[in-house]
Design an enzyme around this catalytic site. Sequence first.
Site, PDB file in Angstrom:
ATOM      1  N   HIS A  22       0.845  -1.206   0.000  1.00 48.20           N
ATOM      2  CA  HIS A  22       0.000   0.000   0.000  1.00 48.20           C
ATOM      3  C   HIS A  22       0.879   1.253   0.000  1.00 48.20           C
ATOM      4  CE1 HIS A  22      -3.048  -2.674   2.267  1.00 48.20           C
ATOM      5  NE2 HIS A  22      -3.606  -2.422   1.098  1.00 48.20           N
ATOM      6  N   LYS A  46     -16.693  -7.034   6.802  1.00 51.19           N
ATOM      7  CA  LYS A  46     -15.442  -7.678   7.203  1.00 51.19           C
ATOM      8  C   LYS A  46     -15.272  -7.467   8.715  1.00 51.19           C
ATOM      9  CE  LYS A  46     -13.169  -6.924   2.750  1.00 51.19           C
ATOM     10  NZ  LYS A  46     -12.028  -6.295   2.049  1.00 51.19           N
ATOM     11  N   ARG A  95      -1.841  -6.218  -8.317  1.00 52.64           N
ATOM     12  CA  ARG A  95      -0.688  -7.048  -7.958  1.00 52.64           C
ATOM     13  C   ARG A  95      -0.437  -8.094  -9.031  1.00 52.64           C
ATOM     14  NH1 ARG A  95      -2.960  -7.691  -1.997  1.00 52.64           N
ATOM     15  NH2 ARG A  95      -4.775  -7.254  -3.267  1.00 52.64           N
ATOM     16  N   SER A 133      -2.655  -7.805   3.024  1.00 53.69           N
ATOM     17  CA  SER A 133      -2.916  -7.628   4.457  1.00 53.69           C
ATOM     18  C   SER A 133      -3.262  -8.966   5.094  1.00 53.69           C
ATOM     19  CB  SER A 133      -4.086  -6.665   4.670  1.00 53.69           C
ATOM     20  OG  SER A 133      -3.844  -5.438   4.045  1.00 53.69           O
TER      21      SER A 133
END
Length: 170
Positions: A22, A46, A95, A133
Amino acid sequence: MPTSDTRAALYPGSFDLLTFGHLDLIRRGCRLFDRLIVGVANNSRKSPWFSAEERVELIRKCTEEFGNVEAVVLEGLTVEFAATAGARFIVRGLRAVSDFEFEFQLAIMNHQLNSSVETIFLAPAPEYTFLSSSMVKEVWRLGGDVSSFIPAPILATLEAKRSCGELPLD
Ligand code: ADP
């Protein structure tokens, strides 16, 4: 003070927890734009390890050297939030192939919702392309050394939470 010539971008995400991936995107984004607003989504679906306010504080601490990065809690629709904040761009990261389908769908949907806000994709440095993460959380939960994946203030907060019994969560 923002003017109509100011190029601002919103970088939205969960950032639960902020990784060097990030941070690499933030570094790239703040070179491209006059203002980079990091929008921390308060996603109730979440179970975050950090409250949205904690994430905002930590992002501020980890990005203060850049000078043109702001961190705020993101409420409501991302495109509307961007437009209201004066940002005509949304920054997202890509990514690997695995990110592509979701990010592409999101960009198309955001374009349908507000075509004046453009999504820009940035790729991180190669060493961060594997970093997420959730993987960092898993490694840390199992006792692994995550200091090369996350900024020191994030690691310190993780350790503090563990010592007061708040973490790890399942
Ligand atoms: P979200 O829950 O919205 O996907 P994340 O915090 O996981 O929020 O990610 C925010 C954005 O940052 C996404 O576009 C994601 O693809 C990107 N991102 C996350 N990790 C990396 C990384 N290591 N390199 C580049 N981009 C990343």
